[in-house]
Design a protein around this motif. Structure first.
Motif, mmCIF file in Angstrom:
data_model
loop_
_atom_site.group_PDB
_atom_site.id
_atom_site.type_symbol
_atom_site.label_atom_id
_atom_site.label_comp_id
_atom_site.label_asym_id
_atom_site.label_seq_id
_atom_site.Cartn_x
_atom_site.Cartn_y
_atom_site.Cartn_z
ATOM 1 N N PRO A 311 8.811 29.841 3.247
ATOM 2 C CA PRO A 311 7.977 28.769 2.715
ATOM 3 C C PRO A 311 8.632 27.391 2.656
ATOM 4 N N HIS A 312 9.955 27.296 2.924
ATOM 5 C CA HIS A 312 10.650 26.021 2.716
ATOM 6 C C HIS A 312 10.102 24.912 3.608
ATOM 7 N N GLY A 328 5.369 36.394 6.766
ATOM 8 C CA GLY A 328 6.122 35.898 5.627
ATOM 9 C C GLY A 328 5.845 36.614 4.330
ATOM 10 N N VAL A 330 4.332 38.133 0.733
ATOM 11 C CA VAL A 330 3.858 37.623 -0.550
ATOM 12 C C VAL A 330 4.485 36.268 -0.885
ATOM 13 N N ALA A 331 5.764 36.079 -0.558
ATOM 14 C CA ALA A 331 6.430 34.820 -0.892
ATOM 15 C C ALA A 331 5.736 33.631 -0.245
ATOM 16 N N VAL A 332 5.347 33.789 1.003
ATOM 17 C CA VAL A 332 4.669 32.691 1.695
ATOM 18 C C VAL A 332 3.255 32.503 1.148
ATOM 19 N N SER A 334 2.235 33.081 -1.819
ATOM 20 C CA SER A 334 2.357 32.443 -3.124
ATOM 21 C C SER A 334 2.635 30.946 -2.984
ATOM 22 N N ALA A 335 3.513 30.581 -2.047
ATOM 23 C CA ALA A 335 3.822 29.165 -1.836
ATOM 24 C C ALA A 335 2.597 28.407 -1.324
ATOM 25 N N ASP A 338 0.116 27.784 -4.154
ATOM 26 C CA ASP A 338 0.543 26.681 -5.021
ATOM 27 C C ASP A 338 -0.013 25.336 -4.538
ATOM 28 N N THR A 353 1.179 46.627 0.310
ATOM 29 C CA THR A 353 1.386 45.205 0.575
ATOM 30 C C THR A 353 0.106 44.420 0.317
ATOM 31 N N ASP A 360 -1.340 38.470 -6.174
ATOM 32 C CA ASP A 360 -0.785 37.113 -6.243
ATOM 33 C C ASP A 360 -1.881 36.062 -6.092
ATOM 34 N N HIS A 364 -3.281 33.187 -8.921
ATOM 35 C CA HIS A 364 -3.391 31.757 -8.629
ATOM 36 C C HIS A 364 -4.819 31.252 -8.791
#
Length: 403
Positions: A311-312, A328, A330-332, A334-335, A338, A353, A360, A364
């Motif tokens: 996600p960076h 990517g 769940v992390a992606v 979630s980003a 946001d 998954t 998630d 949100h």
């Protein structure tokens, strides 16, 4: 109600006989300062400085006499005629048109404009106007204070366009300037102005086109094209049926900005661009970015391709309307959530998954749907199974928001 309402377009040329006749009989004249200063405006007529067209329409509706409204360019093209004819005012108008500012701008540039998109940019629609400039090779932007060439250039960060900026068309102060979009913010521009944004291969079709603006039938017929259309080798998350379902859930359209994260071979990104949306395709694999660029060239669509790891890499990208997460996890997701895009789609290979991604999205504030998609490709010569694919399709949706 006014006995007669005439709307006169003004492009800097001498007024026609019909326009002079209407002005000569007017007891009320509405227009901008430079319109009210014309020598043909009767000295005895009531004058209204045109700011809010709706307020002027109310005063015209209450006026007893003959009213004239002066407006730049063609008043029926993104102009005052629409407001004056609104049912709440009850006005019947006669229109004396002039050359539209868009037509005048392209004439000054010596360019055809039947293949151009035309958009209006003000503070509320600026972002969508910029997205059209991202997605299309030739766009005319009717600007407004606070949504002019400088703001367009700043929001096009990362995308190169050439701007032809036409200031105060039809006046003694008319000026035409050509700059690159990244330099537009270095200048102060006079209102009113029209911006022609050009980028990508702009070529005239033999004999011209058949429809104004973008030809919706350009390219191969059909959506969610098979792997062969992209040279084969599509990944598991790029199958044509999964892609079709993702496109249906997201509904990319003109004025949208789509993120395609983990673009793979770029099939989804190309499809979204064919819908008229602006697309940023992201992938950490340089070869994938290269294949996506090749696909965009093949289908004649505009894509911004970003090489980097989510996600960076997403932190500095402009705000999306809809997002496909092709990789990517769940992390992606979630980003992305946001950043509050209106819709998000993702897929998962397992139920566990899928549950994590769905949870998630729910946390949100998204309304979540999940479907298990199973497709079986058959060999129609023997009617035997060739290939089977299974995926969980997840989609999250926020409440509709205004443009």
């Amino acid at each position: 109600m006014a006995d007669r309402v005439t709307v006169i377009g003004w492009d800097g040329s001498p007024l026609t006989a019909a326009a002079r006749s209407a002005l000569g009989a007017a007891t009320l004249v509405a227009g901008a300062a430079h319109h009210l200063g014309l020598p043909e405006v009767p000295r005895t007529a009531e004058r209204i400085r045109l700011g809010s067209v709706a307020l002027a329409a109310r005063r015209i509706a209450a006026h007893r006499g003959t009213a004239v409204v002066l407006a730049d360019g063609d008043p029926g093209f993104f102009g005052v005629v629409r407001t004056l004819r609104a049912p709440e005012f009850g006005l019947e108008v006669e229109v004396v048109p002039a050359v539209s500012s868009v037509a005048a701008a392209f004439a000054r540039a010596g360019m055809p404009w039947d293949d151009a998109q035309v958009v209006v940019a003000h503070r509320r629609t600026l972002r969508r106007a910029v997205n059209v400039c991202r997605a299309h090779t030739k766009v005319a932007v009717l600007t407004s204070p606070g949504a002019g060439p400088a703001e367009l250039g700043l929001l096009l960060d990362g995308v190169h366009r050439t701007f032809v900026i036409c200031e105060e068309l039809g006046t003694d102060r008319e000026q035409v300037t050509v700059v690159t979009s990244d330099k537009a913010a270095d200048h102060t521009w006079r209102d009113p102005n029209v911006v022609i944004a050009i980028g990508g291969p702009v070529t005239a079709a033999d004999g011209g086109g058949w429809i104004a603006g973008r030809d919706p039938g350009a390219g191969p017929r059909g959506w969610a094209l098979p792997a062969e259309a992209y040279g084969g080798g599509l990944g598991e998350g790029e199958t044509d049926l999964l892609r079709a379902a993702q496109l249906a859930r997201l509904g990319p359209r003109v004025g949208d900005l789509v993120w395609d994260i983990g673009t793979g071979c770029g099939a989804f990104a190309v499809e979204a661009a064919r819908c008229g949306a602006a697309v940023i395709a992201v992938d950490r694999d340089a070869d994938a970015c290269g294949r996506t660029a090749a696909g965009a060239r093949h289908f004649g669509v505009q894509l911004q391709i970003v090489h980097g790891t989510a996600p960076h890499i997403l932190e500095n990208l402009p705000e999306p309307d809809v997002v496909r997460v092709g990789g990517g996890g769940v992390a992606v997701v979630s980003a992305v959530a946001d950043r509050r895009p209106q819709r998000i789609v993702a897929h998962a290979a397992t139920r566990d998954t899928a549950e994590l991604v769905g949870r998630d999205l729910s946390e949100h504030g998204y309304d979540v749907e999940c479907a298990l998609l199973q497709s079986v490709e058959l060999d129609t010569r023997a009617w035997t199974e060739k290939e089977r694919s299974v995926a969980f399709l997840l989609s999250g949706r926020l409440a509709e928001r205004s443009p």
